[in-house]
Design a protein around this motif. Structure first.
Motif, PDB file in Angstrom:
ATOM      1  N   UNK A  31       4.279  -2.122  -9.336  1.00  0.00           N
ATOM      2  CA  UNK A  31       2.889  -1.430  -8.950  1.00  0.00           C
ATOM      3  C   UNK A  31       2.605  -1.480  -7.629  1.00  0.00           C
ATOM      4  N   UNK A  32       2.729  -2.488  -6.841  1.00  0.00           N
ATOM      5  CA  UNK A  32       2.504  -2.725  -5.359  1.00  0.00           C
ATOM      6  C   UNK A  32       3.441  -1.552  -4.725  1.00  0.00           C
ATOM      7  N   UNK A  33       4.564  -1.550  -5.159  1.00  0.00           N
ATOM      8  CA  UNK A  33       5.578  -0.692  -4.400  1.00  0.00           C
ATOM      9  C   UNK A  33       5.124   0.816  -4.644  1.00  0.00           C
ATOM     10  N   UNK A  34       4.720   1.307  -5.876  1.00  0.00           N
ATOM     11  CA  UNK A  34       4.375   2.503  -6.126  1.00  0.00           C
ATOM     12  C   UNK A  34       3.089   2.841  -5.357  1.00  0.00           C
ATOM     13  N   UNK A  35       2.045   2.089  -5.050  1.00  0.00           N
ATOM     14  CA  UNK A  35       1.060   2.045  -4.223  1.00  0.00           C
ATOM     15  C   UNK A  35       1.310   2.205  -2.996  1.00  0.00           C
ATOM     16  N   UNK A  36       2.232   1.558  -2.451  1.00  0.00           N
ATOM     17  CA  UNK A  36       2.596   1.777  -1.112  1.00  0.00           C
ATOM     18  C   UNK A  36       3.661   3.164  -0.995  1.00  0.00           C
ATOM     19  N   UNK A  37       4.028   3.440  -1.702  1.00  0.00           N
ATOM     20  CA  UNK A  37       5.018   4.887  -1.830  1.00  0.00           C
ATOM     21  C   UNK A  37       3.894   6.008  -1.676  1.00  0.00           C
ATOM     22  N   UNK A  46      -6.533   5.442   1.120  1.00  0.00           N
ATOM     23  CA  UNK A  46      -7.002   4.491  -0.127  1.00  0.00           C
ATOM     24  C   UNK A  46      -5.663   3.682  -0.797  1.00  0.00           C
ATOM     25  N   UNK A  47      -4.689   4.339  -0.636  1.00  0.00           N
ATOM     26  CA  UNK A  47      -3.389   3.730  -1.247  1.00  0.00           C
ATOM     27  C   UNK A  47      -3.125   2.652  -0.402  1.00  0.00           C
ATOM     28  N   UNK A  48      -3.111   2.696   0.634  1.00  0.00           N
ATOM     29  CA  UNK A  48      -2.783   1.457   1.577  1.00  0.00           C
ATOM     30  C   UNK A  48      -3.813   0.414   1.488  1.00  0.00           C
ATOM     31  N   UNK A  49      -4.944   0.690   1.065  1.00  0.00           N
ATOM     32  CA  UNK A  49      -6.178  -0.537   0.694  1.00  0.00           C
ATOM     33  C   UNK A  49      -5.739  -1.001  -0.382  1.00  0.00           C
ATOM     34  N   UNK A  50      -5.372  -0.330  -1.479  1.00  0.00           N
ATOM     35  CA  UNK A  50      -4.938  -0.719  -2.581  1.00  0.00           C
ATOM     36  C   UNK A  50      -3.633  -1.666  -2.746  1.00  0.00           C
ATOM     37  N   UNK A  51      -2.679  -1.014  -1.915  1.00  0.00           N
ATOM     38  CA  UNK A  51      -1.312  -1.840  -1.576  1.00  0.00           C
ATOM     39  C   UNK A  51      -1.761  -3.341  -0.885  1.00  0.00           C
ATOM     40  N   UNK A 228     -11.191   3.308  -9.036  1.00  0.00           N
ATOM     41  CA  UNK A 228     -10.955   4.545 -10.364  1.00  0.00           C
ATOM     42  C   UNK A 228      -9.281   4.643 -10.216  1.00  0.00           C
ATOM     43  N   UNK A 229      -8.777   4.944  -9.182  1.00  0.00           N
ATOM     44  CA  UNK A 229      -7.323   5.242  -9.048  1.00  0.00           C
ATOM     45  C   UNK A 229      -6.478   4.455  -9.501  1.00  0.00           C
ATOM     46  N   UNK A 230      -7.111   3.115  -9.075  1.00  0.00           N
ATOM     47  CA  UNK A 230      -6.293   2.024  -9.576  1.00  0.00           C
ATOM     48  C   UNK A 230      -6.276   1.687 -11.050  1.00  0.00           C
ATOM     49  N   UNK A 231      -7.467   1.902 -11.678  1.00  0.00           N
ATOM     50  CA  UNK A 231      -7.684   1.647 -13.067  1.00  0.00           C
ATOM     51  C   UNK A 231      -6.986   2.457 -13.877  1.00  0.00           C
ATOM     52  N   UNK A 232      -6.883   3.577 -13.313  1.00  0.00           N
ATOM     53  CA  UNK A 232      -6.094   4.413 -14.443  1.00  0.00           C
ATOM     54  C   UNK A 232      -4.666   4.349 -14.331  1.00  0.00           C
TER      55      UNK A 232
END
Length: 498
Positions: A31-37, A46-51, A228-232
């Motif tokens: 999941x972290x790899x997907x977020x960084x991708x 936003x994706x970097x912050x989630x990563x 919300x992105x992360x939740x989904x």
């Protein structure tokens, strides 16, 4: 309790606690790899912050999980030396490959990922987390290959003089039919855990309304939108994992009926052979399950789960017991019926409930909605524990349902204990390991809560590093980090927050 029971309790406690960390690590790495991708493809901060946010939770879990795994390895020589001697030639190959190949890749590349922010090109840095993620799959496969030999011994011959099993076909061990169905089931179930953690943490922050952007920060990404992105994403992972676990579990049930019919009969507390056989959702009766006072049953379902046919015959415990006495000699070959019956249902029940909550989360966040009810918060708090409990009960069922065998049909559990072990000595190590593992579990939960509570980090320097990668302005990633103007940005990866 005697030495065998105490040794089993000790191995069971250490294994169950260690397995808390395994599905979390496998799924969260992907999941972290997907977020960084997503960050690399969109350059959306936003994706970097989630990563960075969920990457920190991954590293906490990985660190504590390694400690529990190292302690668990001592069990083989401490209380189960005869078992280790018997299967050592078989286990040696897959476990060596797990340590020297899979775990080596995992540990090296996660280290490069931690300390590589701003030091190596972004695409190479992204590759390191993907290698780490796939290495966790390799690790899981090799370990499951060893465990599957205990369920369905293949690729061996018995050396009567040495009194041990010796490897004759390593390919057969790696392609054991039990491994081939257990591996996808385990991985799908693992993704339910990681997805539930991501969805649960994100929902908690959404409901609590933490760190909303202010008028002073008109260009700042909204934490609500980000979570919300992360939740989904987490909810989708739970649902995909749930569907995959159900399908692979159905296949696993049929293979289990073929190689270990007693385990399937014990899962239903089915004492007499039936054709067709129902599956009970809930039963109240005698402790051993031999007499039911009240039961809710689904007709034909056990026949389908066992044979693939709604009219299939399912052998009962009594008939299988007679067959085993003829094959292996006098003895009780029945596992603990209450444990196998209820752990099977708790596995299915908790997994199904997690999938239902994830489906509700997707529905409640459709078209930009954000749930705010107290029930949403309560479901959020419970969600991460549900698939974790389902995974745990599934493994308890798998291992207890194999009893009274350590290696099915070859080695009874009582014969694998270390010679000369005493109840007092085993109890002392049992008590010490229980205290140690309890402390590590509390530490793990505390660290996860501590670092999940503050919310998303500020990643402005890393975002500039990503946008300044080689090929856009001709400079290297290291030069971009060093010249970004951020306070010692090049040294920041060495901190815990990497």
């Amino acid at each position: 309790m005697d030495v065998v029971d105490l040794a089993r309790w000790q191995f069971g406690i250490t294994t169950v606690v260690h397995y808390f960390f395994v599905p979390f690590t496998i799924s969260m790495a992907f999941l972290v790899a997907i977020m960084q991708t997503m960050w690399m493809r969109t350059q959306d901060e936003r994706w970097l912050r989630l990563t960075k946010f969920f990457g920190k939770l991954l590293l906490i879990n990985l660190a504590v999980g390694v400690v529990t795994g190292l302690v668990q390895e001592f069990q083989f020589g401490l209380n189960w030396s005869d078992f280790s001697r018997f299967v050592g030639d078989i286990f040696g190959a897959p476990l060596a490959m797990e340590a020297l190949l899979a775990f080596y890749l995992e540990s090296v590349f996660v280290g490069v990922w931690i300390f590589g922010w701003g030091r190596i090109p972004p695409k190479i840095h992204l590759a390191t987390i993907w290698v780490t993620a796939f290495a966790t799959l390799l690790s899981a496969y090799f370990i499951l290959a060893a465990n599957s030999f205990m369920q369905n011994p293949v690729g061996y011959e018995i050396n009567e003089e040495a009194g041990r099993a010796e490897l004759t076909d390593f390919g057969a061990v790696l392609t054991n039919k039990v491994t081939l169905v257990t591996f996808p089931h385990t991985i799908f179930a693992a993704f339910m855990v990681g997805g539930a953690v991501v969805a649960g943490v994100a929902m908690w922050h959404l409901v609590k309304g933490r760190r909303e952007p202010t008028a002073a920060e008109p260009g700042a990404p909204s934490d609500a939108i980000t979570f919300r992105h992360a939740l989904r994403i987490g909810a989708v992972a739970v649902l995909i994992g749930g569907v995959g676990a159900a399908v692979s579990g159905d296949l696993q049930g049929k293979v289990m009926t073929e190689v270990q019919p007693m385990k399937m009969a014990a899962a239903e507390a089915l004492y007499d052979t039936q054709q067709p056989a129902p599956f009970s959702l809930f039963t109240v009766g005698s402790l051993d399950g031999s007499q039911a006072l009240y039961s809710i049953e689904i007709p034909y379902l056990l026949s389908f789960l066992s044979t693939g046919s709604f009219q299939g015959e399912v052998q009962g415990i009594n008939d299988i017991q007679q067959e085993y006495e003829q094959l292996y000699g006098p003895g009780d070959y029945t596992p603990n019926i209450p444990a196998t019956y209820w752990t099977f249902r708790l596995m299915v029940g908790f997994g199904g409930l997690a999938a239902a909550i994830a489906a509700w989360q997707l529905w409640s966040t459709r078209r930009g909605r954000v749930p705010t009810s107290v029930w949403a918060l309560r479901a959020t708090v419970v969600l991460p524990f549900l698939p974790l409990a389902a995974n745990t009960f599934g493994w308890v069922f798998t291992e207890m349902g194999r009893q009274p065998w350590l290696v099915f049909g070859l080695m009874p559990t009582a014969s694998g204990v270390t010679p000369g072990s005493t109840a007092g000595g085993v109890f002392a190590t049992l008590a010490s390991f229980t205290v140690l593992y309890a402390g590590l579990t509390v530490l793990w939960v505390w660290l996860l809560a501590k670092h999940a509570r503050p919310g998303l980090p500020d990643v402005s320097a890393e975002a500039r590093w990503g946008r300044s990668s080689a090929g856009e302005d001709g400079s290297s990633a290291g030069d971009a980090a060093a010249g970004s103007g951020d306070d010692d940005a090049a040294d920041r990866p060495l901190t815990f927050a990497y």
